[in-house]
Design an enzyme around this catalytic site. Sequence first.
Site, PDB file in Angstrom:
ATOM      1  N   GLU A  55       0.872  -1.174   0.000  1.00  0.00           N
ATOM      2  CA  GLU A  55       0.000   0.000   0.000  1.00  0.00           C
ATOM      3  C   GLU A  55       0.903   1.216   0.000  1.00  0.00           C
ATOM      4  O   GLU A  55       1.679   1.435   0.931  1.00  0.00           O
ATOM      5  CB  GLU A  55      -0.898  -0.031   1.235  1.00  0.00           C
ATOM      6  CG  GLU A  55      -2.228   0.700   1.064  1.00  0.00           C
ATOM      7  CD  GLU A  55      -2.045   2.208   1.029  1.00  0.00           C
ATOM      8  OE1 GLU A  55      -2.625   2.869   0.145  1.00  0.00           O
ATOM      9  OE2 GLU A  55      -1.296   2.720   1.884  1.00  0.00           O
ATOM     10  N   SER A  56       0.830   2.004  -1.061  1.00  0.00           N
ATOM     11  CA  SER A  56       1.845   3.033  -1.290  1.00  0.00           C
ATOM     12  C   SER A  56       1.874   4.091  -0.194  1.00  0.00           C
ATOM     13  O   SER A  56       2.954   4.569   0.181  1.00  0.00           O
ATOM     14  CB  SER A  56       1.629   3.691  -2.656  1.00  0.00           C
ATOM     15  OG  SER A  56       0.355   4.307  -2.729  1.00  0.00           O
ATOM     16  N   CYS A  86       3.902  -2.391  -8.778  1.00  0.00           N
ATOM     17  CA  CYS A  86       2.625  -1.935  -8.228  1.00  0.00           C
ATOM     18  C   CYS A  86       2.845  -0.710  -7.324  1.00  0.00           C
ATOM     19  O   CYS A  86       3.087   0.374  -7.817  1.00  0.00           O
ATOM     20  CB  CYS A  86       1.921  -3.075  -7.503  1.00  0.00           C
ATOM     21  SG  CYS A  86       0.149  -2.780  -7.248  1.00  0.00           S
ATOM     22  N   ILE A 144      -3.299  -6.525  -9.250  1.00  0.00           N
ATOM     23  CA  ILE A 144      -4.066  -6.542  -8.012  1.00  0.00           C
ATOM     24  C   ILE A 144      -4.265  -5.098  -7.553  1.00  0.00           C
ATOM     25  O   ILE A 144      -3.329  -4.453  -7.082  1.00  0.00           O
ATOM     26  CB  ILE A 144      -3.364  -7.363  -6.919  1.00  0.00           C
ATOM     27  CG1 ILE A 144      -3.094  -8.791  -7.401  1.00  0.00           C
ATOM     28  CG2 ILE A 144      -4.189  -7.366  -5.633  1.00  0.00           C
ATOM     29  CD1 ILE A 144      -2.239  -9.611  -6.445  1.00  0.00           C
ATOM     30  N   ARG A 145      -5.467  -4.568  -7.729  1.00  0.00           N
ATOM     31  CA  ARG A 145      -5.750  -3.159  -7.415  1.00  0.00           C
ATOM     32  C   ARG A 145      -4.601  -2.279  -7.902  1.00  0.00           C
ATOM     33  O   ARG A 145      -3.994  -1.503  -7.148  1.00  0.00           O
ATOM     34  CB  ARG A 145      -6.018  -2.970  -5.926  1.00  0.00           C
ATOM     35  CG  ARG A 145      -7.258  -3.695  -5.445  1.00  0.00           C
ATOM     36  CD  ARG A 145      -7.714  -3.259  -4.070  1.00  0.00           C
ATOM     37  NE  ARG A 145      -8.163  -1.866  -4.068  1.00  0.00           N
ATOM     38  CZ  ARG A 145      -9.366  -1.465  -4.465  1.00  0.00           C
ATOM     39  NH1 ARG A 145     -10.248  -2.344  -4.922  1.00  0.00           N
ATOM     40  NH2 ARG A 145      -9.690  -0.192  -4.419  1.00  0.00           N
ATOM     41  N   HIS A 195       2.475  -7.657 -10.793  1.00  0.00           N
ATOM     42  CA  HIS A 195       3.319  -8.358  -9.823  1.00  0.00           C
ATOM     43  C   HIS A 195       4.052  -9.533 -10.477  1.00  0.00           C
ATOM     44  O   HIS A 195       3.585 -10.672 -10.397  1.00  0.00           O
ATOM     45  CB  HIS A 195       2.455  -8.884  -8.673  1.00  0.00           C
ATOM     46  CG  HIS A 195       1.850  -7.820  -7.819  1.00  0.00           C
ATOM     47  ND1 HIS A 195       2.441  -7.374  -6.665  1.00  0.00           N
ATOM     48  CD2 HIS A 195       0.702  -7.115  -7.962  1.00  0.00           C
ATOM     49  CE1 HIS A 195       1.682  -6.432  -6.123  1.00  0.00           C
ATOM     50  NE2 HIS A 195       0.625  -6.259  -6.887  1.00  0.00           N
ATOM     51  N   GLU A 197       6.566 -11.043  -9.459  1.00  0.00           N
ATOM     52  CA  GLU A 197       7.176 -11.906  -8.451  1.00  0.00           C
ATOM     53  C   GLU A 197       6.305 -13.099  -8.064  1.00  0.00           C
ATOM     54  O   GLU A 197       6.789 -14.029  -7.404  1.00  0.00           O
ATOM     55  CB  GLU A 197       7.518 -11.089  -7.188  1.00  0.00           C
ATOM     56  CG  GLU A 197       6.343 -10.698  -6.327  1.00  0.00           C
ATOM     57  CD  GLU A 197       5.603  -9.465  -6.794  1.00  0.00           C
ATOM     58  OE1 GLU A 197       4.713  -9.007  -6.066  1.00  0.00           O
ATOM     59  OE2 GLU A 197       5.918  -8.958  -7.897  1.00  0.00           O
TER      60      GLU A 197
END
Length: 215
Positions: A55-56, A86, A144-145, A195, A197
């Site tokens: 979450e940034s 992300c 993802i979002r 993502h 990863e």
Amino acid sequence: MARASGARPVVGVLALQGAVREHVAMLERAGARAVPVRRAAELSEVDGLVLPGGESTTMSRLLESFALLEPLRARIGDGLPVFGSCAGMILLARQVLDGRPDQQQLGGLDVVVRRNAFGRQVDSFEVDLDFAGVAGGPVHAVFIRAPWVEKAGAGVEVLATVASPGPQDGDPGPGDAGTRIVAVRQGSVLATAFHPEITGDERVHRLFVELVREA
């Protein structure tokens, strides 16, 4: 200044939040020696750094709490290769749309990013993308979002785009009206809205490790 360990560059993964273990595993498979980074002293010992998803705004606050914000800005300004996925892409952008007023940016990418852009319509989705600079066919991408790049500066190379889910706030965005930018590179700074990863395909990480070696 960090030194490479033999033929294996030392690549840190910011270990404050997000998929740290997954990035470490992929970097090791891609030929790097991967280490977690939580302190400025650890940051000074790496040849490159991955900013994972999460979450940034929380990551921004944690960077301040751990006294990493200014040291990281300084190292990026000095040319440290960085890969953000992300939330990492959001932190690297020069400007964020729909972010919090107190959110701190690291810089490194001359882009404007829309935070949680795809999340307004779908929570997550997967798609195969043509990715410039990555051989071996399309890259399977998990969103993802996710954010997207709303605007990219002249010095930014667009590496991948995805079909747009539709206009956002009445603005079709950059480039073709039917696409959104989801992967970019500017010098030794790489970022993806998705993502890599978590897919088992280390090709994007190999691309970053090569950028670290070149730097």
